[in-house]
Design an enzyme around this catalytic site. Structure first.
Site, PDB file in Angstrom:
ATOM      1  N   SER A   1      46.051  41.760  76.333  1.00 21.83           N
ATOM      2  CA  SER A   1      47.170  41.622  75.092  1.00 21.83           C
ATOM      3  C   SER A   1      48.917  42.806  75.069  1.00 21.83           C
ATOM      4  O   SER A   1      49.236  42.330  75.115  1.00 21.83           O
ATOM      5  CB  SER A   1      46.092  42.456  74.132  1.00 21.83           C
TER       6      SER A   1
ATOM      7  N   HIS B   1      39.465  36.067  72.684  1.00 20.00           N
ATOM      8  CA  HIS B   1      40.696  37.736  72.331  1.00 20.00           C
ATOM      9  C   HIS B   1      39.595  38.105  73.653  1.00 20.00           C
ATOM     10  O   HIS B   1      40.150  38.648  74.735  1.00 20.00           O
ATOM     11  CB  HIS B   1      40.407  37.971  71.504  1.00 20.00           C
TER      12      HIS B   1
ATOM     13  N   ASP C   1      41.098  32.224  70.292  1.00 21.50           N
ATOM     14  CA  ASP C   1      41.607  33.403  70.666  1.00 21.50           C
ATOM     15  C   ASP C   1      42.309  33.246  69.353  1.00 21.50           C
ATOM     16  O   ASP C   1      42.907  32.739  68.763  1.00 21.50           O
ATOM     17  CB  ASP C   1      42.463  33.818  71.565  1.00 21.50           C
TER      18      ASP C   1
END
Length: 268
Positions: free
Chosen positions: A96, A248, A220
């Site tokens: 991320s 995610h 995601d």
């Protein structure tokens, strides 16, 4: 073992260092810390790798300065960790926001001492919509989230955590995940949110000259799969592996597959 590494005056980062062999440096996402990689930390040393988990400034057990949450400073912190631990031929793995910082490191420091790159659900090349880039959140969405952090950070983080996982996870795991997020400094969380809102790495992708593995869930809801396609398009030596049923939190939802892919890629 744990290290405390000074990256600049009054700033020391905590780094977990486990196992022996080729080093894999893990950079966590927003607003987590190295403990999010527990299921990689447990497995990769058994496969002959040295797990190095960095708590970025403001997160986990690292110092919490008021400033320095831009990608340049974060990338410089990573450089200090690599230099202090005298790492060579390392694999840099970012999740991320950590993926975005890894990209900035590769461009800003010309990939020093890094031979391979892994981008896991990366919040890159840009996290918010802008001209020529219709993906991700609106900048106003981040501004609204920051205001919610100021009003009720625990609830806002709990709501954010609900978007991480596509598959059903236990209430206890969700609580553990929330606890990790609550360990972060409140102002560091906000300042990193501003960096996510404003930074744009599109022009830096061409600077990545090493083999790159892109791992991304098709479902995601935080870093849309379009991000991964843009990364694949911009990084020459890249391979994209999609996870059809993950969000995610693919690092947990697909942990066995991801650990195997990381090991195979790192050994190749």
């Amino acid at each position: 073992m744990g290290h405390y590494i000074k990256t600049e005056e009054h700033v020391t980062l905590f780094v977990e260092d486990i196992g022996h062999g080729r080093p894999i440096i893990f950079l966590h996402g927003w607003p987590l810390n190295h403990k999010m990689f527990e299921y990689q930390m447990n497995e990769l040393p058994k496969r002959g790798f040295r797990f190095i988990g960095v708590d970025l400034r403001g997160y986990g057990q690292s110092d919490r300065p008021w400033e320095g949450y831009d990608y340049d400073t974060m990338a410089d912190d990573v450089k200090a960790v690599i230099y202090t631990l005298q790492l060579e031929n390392a694999i840099l793995a970012g999740f991320s926001m950590g993926g975005a910082i890894a990209i900035r490191y590769m461009a800003r420091h010309e990939g020093a001492d890094v031979d391979k790159l892994i981008l896991l659900s990366a919040a890159a090349p840009a996290f918010t919509k802008r001209p020529g880039y219709p993906y991700g959140m609106r900048k106003q969405d981040i501004d609204d989230m920051i205001e919610l952090f100021k009003a009720d950070r625990p609830k806002t983080l709990a709501d954010l955590g609900k978007q991480f996982f596509e598959k059903k996870v236990s209430p206890e795991l969700r609580q553990w995940f929330l606890n990790l997020m609550l360990e972060a400094s409140s102002y560091g969380t906000i300042h990193s949110g501003i960096a996510l809102r404003d930074e744009d790495l599109r022009k830096e992708l061409a600077a990545i000259k090493v083999p790159t593995l892109i791992l991304h869930g098709r479902k995601d809801r935080i870093a849309p799969f379009d991000f991964a396609k843009e990364l694949k398009r911009g990084i020459k030596q890249s391979e994209l592996v999609p996870f059809a049923n993950s969000g995610h939190g693919a690092f947990y939802e697909e942990k066995e597959k991801i650990n195997s892919l990381i090991a195979q890629f790192s050994n190749s």
